[in-house]
Design a protein around this motif. Sequence first.
Motif, PDB file in Angstrom:
ATOM      1  N   VAL A  37       0.879  -1.169   0.000  1.00 25.12           N
ATOM      2  CA  VAL A  37       0.000   0.000   0.000  1.00 25.12           C
ATOM      3  C   VAL A  37       0.916   1.219   0.000  1.00 25.12           C
ATOM      4  O   VAL A  37       1.646   1.462   0.964  1.00 25.12           O
ATOM      5  N   VAL A  38       0.905   1.993  -1.085  1.00 27.44           N
ATOM      6  CA  VAL A  38       1.855   3.078  -1.277  1.00 27.44           C
ATOM      7  C   VAL A  38       1.127   4.315  -1.784  1.00 27.44           C
ATOM      8  O   VAL A  38       0.078   4.209  -2.431  1.00 27.44           O
ATOM      9  N   LYS A  39       1.668   5.482  -1.494  1.00 22.79           N
ATOM     10  CA  LYS A  39       1.034   6.714  -1.961  1.00 22.79           C
ATOM     11  C   LYS A  39       0.953   6.729  -3.480  1.00 22.79           C
ATOM     12  O   LYS A  39       1.864   6.275  -4.179  1.00 22.79           O
ATOM     13  N   ALA A  40      -0.126   7.280  -3.977  1.00 21.69           N
ATOM     14  CA  ALA A  40      -0.323   7.391  -5.419  1.00 21.69           C
ATOM     15  C   ALA A  40       0.467   8.572  -5.972  1.00 21.69           C
ATOM     16  O   ALA A  40       0.725   9.560  -5.279  1.00 21.69           O
ATOM     17  N   SER A  41       0.836   8.472  -7.233  1.00 19.11           N
ATOM     18  CA  SER A  41       1.585   9.531  -7.896  1.00 19.11           C
ATOM     19  C   SER A  41       0.762  10.808  -7.971  1.00 19.11           C
ATOM     20  O   SER A  41      -0.425  10.795  -8.292  1.00 19.11           O
ATOM     21  N   GLY A  42       1.410  11.942  -7.679  1.00 14.83           N
ATOM     22  CA  GLY A  42       0.784  13.237  -7.863  1.00 14.83           C
ATOM     23  C   GLY A  42      -0.171  13.684  -6.782  1.00 14.83           C
ATOM     24  O   GLY A  42      -0.701  14.793  -6.855  1.00 14.83           O
ATOM     25  N   LEU A  43      -0.415  12.860  -5.764  1.00 18.90           N
ATOM     26  CA  LEU A  43      -1.315  13.241  -4.678  1.00 18.90           C
ATOM     27  C   LEU A  43      -0.498  13.643  -3.450  1.00 18.90           C
ATOM     28  O   LEU A  43       0.670  13.311  -3.320  1.00 18.90           O
ATOM     29  N   ALA A  50      -8.164  13.021   4.464  1.00 19.20           N
ATOM     30  CA  ALA A  50      -9.337  13.638   3.837  1.00 19.20           C
ATOM     31  C   ALA A  50      -9.795  12.908   2.589  1.00 19.20           C
ATOM     32  O   ALA A  50     -10.964  13.008   2.203  1.00 19.20           O
ATOM     33  N   ARG A  51      -8.886  12.169   1.948  1.00 22.02           N
ATOM     34  CA  ARG A  51      -9.244  11.464   0.726  1.00 22.02           C
ATOM     35  C   ARG A  51      -8.329  10.256   0.557  1.00 22.02           C
ATOM     36  O   ARG A  51      -7.337  10.101   1.280  1.00 22.02           O
ATOM     37  N   ASP A  52      -8.662   9.416  -0.382  1.00 23.11           N
ATOM     38  CA  ASP A  52      -7.859   8.229  -0.660  1.00 23.11           C
ATOM     39  C   ASP A  52      -6.648   8.636  -1.494  1.00 23.11           C
ATOM     40  O   ASP A  52      -6.789   9.009  -2.660  1.00 23.11           O
ATOM     41  N   VAL A  53      -5.467   8.593  -0.894  1.00 22.97           N
ATOM     42  CA  VAL A  53      -4.250   8.961  -1.621  1.00 22.97           C
ATOM     43  C   VAL A  53      -3.324   7.758  -1.814  1.00 22.97           C
ATOM     44  O   VAL A  53      -2.204   7.915  -2.292  1.00 22.97           O
ATOM     45  N   PHE A  54      -3.799   6.559  -1.448  1.00 26.16           N
ATOM     46  CA  PHE A  54      -2.960   5.368  -1.535  1.00 26.16           C
ATOM     47  C   PHE A  54      -3.479   4.401  -2.588  1.00 26.16           C
ATOM     48  O   PHE A  54      -4.651   4.415  -2.964  1.00 26.16           O
ATOM     49  N   VAL A  55      -2.581   3.563  -3.049  1.00 27.96           N
ATOM     50  CA  VAL A  55      -2.931   2.535  -4.010  1.00 27.96           C
ATOM     51  C   VAL A  55      -2.404   1.198  -3.479  1.00 27.96           C
ATOM     52  O   VAL A  55      -1.299   1.117  -2.946  1.00 27.96           O
ATOM     53  N   ASP A  56      -3.218   0.178  -3.586  1.00 32.55           N
ATOM     54  CA  ASP A  56      -2.876  -1.172  -3.121  1.00 32.55           C
ATOM     55  C   ASP A  56      -2.476  -1.995  -4.344  1.00 32.55           C
ATOM     56  O   ASP A  56      -3.297  -2.251  -5.225  1.00 32.55           O
ATOM     57  N   VAL A  57      -1.188  -2.394  -4.410  1.00 37.07           N
ATOM     58  CA  VAL A  57      -0.701  -3.130  -5.573  1.00 37.07           C
ATOM     59  C   VAL A  57       0.053  -4.375  -5.119  1.00 37.07           C
ATOM     60  O   VAL A  57       0.471  -4.481  -3.970  1.00 37.07           O
ATOM     61  N   ALA A  58       0.220  -5.306  -6.022  1.00 37.70           N
ATOM     62  CA  ALA A  58       0.995  -6.510  -5.721  1.00 37.70           C
ATOM     63  C   ALA A  58       2.477  -6.158  -5.616  1.00 37.70           C
ATOM     64  O   ALA A  58       2.990  -5.347  -6.408  1.00 37.70           O
ATOM     65  N   MET A  59       3.168  -6.742  -4.665  1.00 36.12           N
ATOM     66  CA  MET A  59       4.607  -6.512  -4.526  1.00 36.12           C
ATOM     67  C   MET A  59       5.328  -6.860  -5.826  1.00 36.12           C
ATOM     68  O   MET A  59       6.271  -6.180  -6.227  1.00 36.12           O
ATOM     69  N   THR A  60       4.881  -7.927  -6.483  1.00 35.20           N
ATOM     70  CA  THR A  60       5.535  -8.337  -7.726  1.00 35.20           C
ATOM     71  C   THR A  60       5.423  -7.256  -8.798  1.00 35.20           C
ATOM     72  O   THR A  60       6.363  -7.043  -9.575  1.00 35.20           O
ATOM     73  N   ASP A  61       4.286  -6.550  -8.845  1.00 26.66           N
ATOM     74  CA  ASP A  61       4.119  -5.481  -9.833  1.00 26.66           C
ATOM     75  C   ASP A  61       5.007  -4.286  -9.505  1.00 26.66           C
ATOM     76  O   ASP A  61       5.559  -3.641 -10.407  1.00 26.66           O
ATOM     77  N   ALA A  62       5.144  -3.981  -8.221  1.00 21.57           N
ATOM     78  CA  ALA A  62       6.012  -2.876  -7.817  1.00 21.57           C
ATOM     79  C   ALA A  62       7.469  -3.209  -8.131  1.00 21.57           C
ATOM     80  O   ALA A  62       8.222  -2.364  -8.634  1.00 21.57           O
TER      81      ALA A  62
END
Length: 331
Positions: A37-43, A50-62
């Motif tokens: 779970v990592v911060k999204a680009s540009g946010l 106050a808002r959803d600024v994170f993105v949940d991705v697979a470790m393999t994709d990162a």
Amino acid sequence: MSSLNDLASFSAKWGSDFLLVQGAGGNTSRKQGDRLVVKASGLRLADALARDVFVDVAMTDALAMIDGGKAPTGANGLRASIEASLHAVMPGSIVAHLHMVSLIAVAVRADAEAVLAERLAGLNWAFLPYLQPGAAVAQAVQASLAERGPMDVLVLGNHGIVLQGETFQAIEALLADVDRRLAYAPAETGPRDEEKLARVAARFGLEPARLEQTHLAALDPAALRHATTGSLYPDHVVFLGRGAGIVDEESDALQPDRLLHFVPGAGALLAPGLPDEAHEMAACLSEVARRIPANATVAPLSAEAENVLANWDAEIYRRNLAAHPRLDPGA
């Protein structure tokens, strides 16, 4: 769930401190099994509560980003930070990458590693000379980890700091310790000539910096010299072009490729209509420059590094979000 709440809470706290994060800079993450779970680009980290600024991705994709893979997009339509691969390779459960002003003021110096060796003595730290953000940094971190093992503090030359740990409280304590070790009190400045600034602004069609601290570098000859040496870190190029210029009432023209100009003794001027991120980057430059000793030698980014940043798709994406804050990040 509590760990995600903590991620948002601490991210918002750090992101709201201008001396730690400016604009949409910096990023934080939490590993959960095979997910990142990592911060999204540009946010903005400051908006994490106050808002959803994170993105949940697979470790393999990162991790695939290291070998040229695209930044993955989460189910919420957000694109992962360009530093997601850095977060993935760092072994800590929690990783915070911040643009700490006190740290950057050292990381931009030609003798950065020697200064850090003295100031950070006793900590488990490492230094990497400047590399393009993203895959290049993650590759270098992988090599460093293989050679020397995990570090708690990673300093990225001309860029920022990366801290890792198993609890947010541990990272918070480490952050405070590093900041204390690197503290440098800026010189006091006298009053500035606001009338002169207004005259120069009108002559060249510029606008005064919105943030008061931006003007302070123009009032200190040493800080002004450091601030106009060149581009000191990536986000400056992204939001302010190449370096910063000096302009006065006697100047014939503005220096090209620059959106920020200092008027000695009077303050700072920017091109009109720039987003808040640009003004925050201008203030950051002033705060960094004022914390560099007068006799220190600054090592700005090369022209090649500037060109890469200015034309990089990932940074163009962030500029577009800054210029159009309501733009759908998934677009």
